[in-house]
Design an enzyme around this catalytic site. Structure first.
Site, short mmCIF file in Angstrom:
data_model
loop_
_atom_site.label_atom_id
_atom_site.label_comp_id
_atom_site.label_asym_id
_atom_site.label_seq_id
_atom_site.Cartn_x
_atom_site.Cartn_y
_atom_site.Cartn_z
CG HIS A 31 -4.48 -7.13 -5.75
ND1 HIS A 31 -5.66 -7.96 -5.69
CD2 HIS A 31 -4.10 -6.70 -5.06
CE1 HIS A 31 -5.91 -8.04 -4.66
NE2 HIS A 31 -4.88 -7.52 -3.44
CG ASP A 44 -2.12 -3.84 -0.11
OD1 ASP A 44 -2.07 -5.02 -1.17
OD2 ASP A 44 -2.78 -3.35 -0.70
N1 SAM Z 1 -6.40 -4.40 -0.19
C1 SAM Z 1 -6.69 -3.90 0.71
C2 SAM Z 1 -6.92 -2.50 1.29
O1 SAM Z 1 -6.91 -1.80 0.28
O2 SAM Z 1 -7.88 -2.35 2.17
C3 SAM Z 1 -5.32 -4.19 1.66
C4 SAM Z 1 -4.35 -5.53 1.22
S1 SAM Z 1 -3.87 -6.44 2.87
C5 SAM Z 1 -4.79 -7.67 3.75
C6 SAM Z 1 -3.44 -5.07 3.92
C7 SAM Z 1 -2.89 -6.05 5.26
O3 SAM Z 1 -2.09 -4.55 6.00
C8 SAM Z 1 -3.19 -6.91 6.31
O4 SAM Z 1 -2.86 -8.20 5.90
C9 SAM Z 1 -2.90 -6.06 7.46
O5 SAM Z 1 -2.35 -6.95 8.30
C10 SAM Z 1 -1.92 -5.54 7.17
N2 SAM Z 1 -0.44 -4.39 8.26
C11 SAM Z 1 -1.91 -3.77 8.87
N3 SAM Z 1 -0.78 -2.67 9.52
C12 SAM Z 1 1.21 -3.25 9.11
C13 SAM Z 1 1.76 -2.62 9.63
N4 SAM Z 1 2.33 -2.39 10.72
N5 SAM Z 1 2.58 -3.65 8.60
C14 SAM Z 1 3.30 -4.21 8.20
N6 SAM Z 1 1.87 -4.73 7.80
C15 SAM Z 1 0.57 -4.31 8.25
#
Ligand code: SAM
Length: 286
Positions: free
Chosen positions: A68, A162
């Site tokens: 982060h 992210d």
């Molecule tokens: N730190 C983590 C990593 O590096 O793998 C990722 C953090 S966060 C949990 C990743 C987020 O991206 C997930 O909650 C997922 O739902 C979101 N995500 C995936 N595709 C997305 C999109 N098209 N638009 C917005 N959020 C998305």
């Protein structure tokens, strides 16, 4: 009957690399299928709580700070005056917390496709969500790929992507169409930072392609910053920063040295060091 000891271990298998990573667990605290993915929360023996999405480790209490901090502070200390920040993905809210530590940030919008990820983080990782009530923060639960298309040109100073790995709903977050839309939505000194997987596993593929696409959509300076992350495949991760005008080496070093907030991994020396490239990355990305 499976071997009882097997039930005491969570393994993330990463078939693309022929690797797996395991953590001893004492209990499974939660499991659900949202509209987008399976969300599992474990209590581990030595890494605190663990969030897993579709079998892939996202966050552990013990080492999330490295990720982060390194996906946030290099970009914000490279922009001359980051006032308006967008986070695409980031549902656990750890990146949002780091962005809000910067006093010059006036507004940050987080666009997370799956509201259940944020609700689960609020319940099981409250320390990541402790700034969520900051009046500068706005939450949008929608697809970042659609959201970016509606952004007027020059609206944002920094966009942080992210996201999960480039599969499923996150796949097109690595497309040149999406990156081109981000470029247009950024102001003249705009900075984009995208989580860019593992240097040792992906330099020749995802990272090289991402850098090529970022250059082709118009960013003048593109740089991948490696950092350790024990719980991710290979234990070595990266964030790729793309800048319209400011060279990565011209980051606000003095401001980073005099930062008014605590960090546990990032500092100005770590920032400077992350600009150094291992030889294999220099050769592959040349
Ligand atoms: N730190 C983590 C990593 O590096 O793998 C990722 C953090 S966060 C949990 C990743 C987020 O991206 C997930 O909650 C997922 O739902 C979101 N995500 C995936 N595709 C997305 C999109 N098209 N638009 C917005 N959020 C998305």
């Amino acid at each position: 009957m499976s071997n009882p000891s097997e039930e005491r271990w969570f393994y993330e298998v990463f078939p693309q690399a022929g690797t797996s990573f395991g953590l001893e667990v004492t209990s499974k605290l939660h499991s659900e299928k949202s509209s987008f993915q399976t969300i599992d929360i474990y209590q581990t023996t030595t890494f605190g709580k663990l969030m897993v999405l579709d079998g892939c480790i996202m966050v552990s209490e013990r080492d999330h700070f490295i990720y982060h901090e390194m996906i946030t502070h290099p970009g914000l200390f490279t922009h001359p005056n980051p006032r308006r920040v967008a986070i695409i993905g980031g549902g656990d809210c750890g990146t949002l917390k780091e962005v809000l530590k910067h006093d010059n940030v006036e507004a940050v919008t987080q666009i997370e496709i799956d509201e259940r990820v944020t609700r689960m983080s609020e319940q099981y990782f409250p320390e990541l969500c402790e700034l969520n009530h900051d009046k500068r923060a706005t939450f949008r639960f929608e697809d970042g790929i659609k959201w970016i298309k509606a952004q007027p040109a020059g609206t944002w100073d920094v966009i942080i992507i992210d996201s999960t790995d480039p599969v499923g709903p996150a796949k097109d977050l690595f497309s040149d169409q999406f990156l081109s839309a981000c470029f247009k939505a950024l102001g003249e000194h705009g900075i984009l930072v995208q989580q860019s997987e593992s240097p040792i596993l992906h330099t020749h593929s995802i990272i090289r392609d991402l850098q090529r696409d970022l250059n082709s959509v118009g960013f003048n300076h593109v740089h991948t910053l490696p950092f350790p992350l024990p719980v991710y495949p290979s234990g070595w991760w990266s964030a790729t920063m793309a800048s319209k005008s400011v060279k990565p080496e011209h980051f606000r070093n003095q401001d980073a040295q005099n930062k008014s907030f605590d960090t546990h991994y990032y500092n100005h020396s770590i920032h400077q060091a992350a600009l150094a490239q291992p030889e294999f990355m220099k050769l592959t990305l040349a």
